[in-house]
Design an enzyme around this catalytic site. Structure first.
Site, PDB file in Angstrom:
ATOM      1  N   SER A 143      -3.199  -9.807   7.779  1.00 30.63           N
ATOM      2  CA  SER A 143      -2.772 -10.047   9.156  1.00 30.63           C
ATOM      3  C   SER A 143      -3.970 -10.505   9.960  1.00 30.63           C
ATOM      4  CB  SER A 143      -2.215  -8.744   9.749  1.00 30.63           C
ATOM      5  OG  SER A 143      -2.039  -8.854  11.145  1.00 30.63           O
ATOM      6  N   TYR A 156      -2.682   0.450  11.828  1.00 31.78           N
ATOM      7  CA  TYR A 156      -2.304  -0.793  11.144  1.00 31.78           C
ATOM      8  C   TYR A 156      -3.536  -1.644  10.859  1.00 31.78           C
ATOM      9  CZ  TYR A 156       0.004  -5.274  10.294  1.00 31.78           C
ATOM     10  OH  TYR A 156       0.423  -6.463   9.737  1.00 31.78           O
TER      11      TYR A 156
END
Length: 301
Positions: A143, A156
């Site tokens: 990501s 995350y």
């Protein structure tokens, strides 16, 4: 040439779109997901109908990346049915937004269990057969938040930072076996992952922040604004990136691919600098051969 591809987290989003695209291009795809007789039964059925109607080599397998037995069973079934695995796309993941202190250690563990340890389990299951073949490809779905820390996304981000390091180490260590380890760094895309966000469990801690916790709402609001915009991209761009990586010659395949144009502008200089350091690190630790040939860090997604 067609490849045998195993995809984790293929019930929806990037994984689902990629499974369909690869199968339609003639690849043999194992679309894996949790609970194929329960909550994902409809997703399983629709993929199997698609395979039957279009004559695709597209199989659905039960695979829970947090369960060692489930992972081993799915990989053994895929190897039995296809004889080999050429590509694994580690796509299964979970995200969260909220005040970091209000996430419990158990929530951090759960995030890592899916986003990091799940990848370790899958790779350990597939690599013995891949090393024997002395070829193949591991794709790790990271990501933009795996390169830049975002407030209210510590769990995350930390898990994706860890995944970046893991994929980088695999790239060094698997080079002698002809196995390529790469990363895909998407931006913000409209996928069901936002319907399953993990929020902080410690309500007492969260309440103690008072108005200071508003930054978490601002971050969440930014994501909602992007994914709810009329022109918000879906899974297509990322899925097409996976297809290109699968079909690309190893000598041309980049280590990191940033998909979203706005994120690409932010990350390309950072990624280029990191790639330039790889041979330096290899030389310092007396393993220069593991750095391989000089490659460009990124390509346009």
């Amino acid at each position: 040439m067609s490849a045998v591809v195993l995809i984790t987290g293929a019930s929806t989003g990037f994984g689902r779109e990629t499974a369909e695209r690869l199968a339609r291009r003639g690849h043999h795809v194992f679309a894996t997901m949790r609970d194929i007789t329960g909550r994902n039964a409809d997703h399983r059925a629709s993929l199997e109908r698609l395979a039957g109607c279009e004559g695709l080599r597209l199989q659905v397998l039960e695979l829970d990346v947090t369960d060692e037995e489930s992972v081993q069973k799915a990989v053994l079934r895929a190897l039995h049915d296809a004889g080999q695995l050429d590509v694994v796309i580690n796509n299964a993941g979970v995200a969260g937004i909220g005040v970091t202190e209000a996430y419990t250690p158990q929530q951090f563990q759960q995030m890592f269990d899916i986003n990091v340890f799940g990848v370790v389990r899958v790779n350990r299951a597939v690599l013995p057969s891949m090393r024997k073949r002395r070829s193949d490809l591991l794709i790790h779905v990271s990501s933009g938040a795996g390169r830049v820390a975002v407030p209210a996304m510590a769990a995350y981000c930390a898990s994706k930072f860890a995944l970046e390091a893991l994929a980088d180490a695999y790239r060094f260590e698997l080079l002698p076996f002809g196995i390529d380890s790469v990363l895909v760094e998407p931006g913000i895309y409209r996928t069901p992952i936002f319907d399953r966000l993990v929020f902080p469990a410690d309500g007492t801690c969260l309440a103690s922040y008072g108005k200071a916790a508003a930054y978490a709402d601002d971050v969440l609001g930014t994501f909602k604004a992007v994914i709810n915009a009329p022109d918000a991209p879906g899974s297509d761009e990322v899925a097409e990136t996976f297809v290109r990586l699968v079909e690309m010659a190893t000598s041309e395949r980049p280590f990191r691919t940033v998909v979203s144009p706005p994120i690409r502008q932010l990350l390309e200089p950072y990624n280029a600098a990191a790639e330039a350091l790889r041979p330096v690190v290899a030389q310092i630790f007396n393993v220069s051969a593991l750095a391989g040939v000089d490659r460009t860090a990124d390509v346009a997604g």
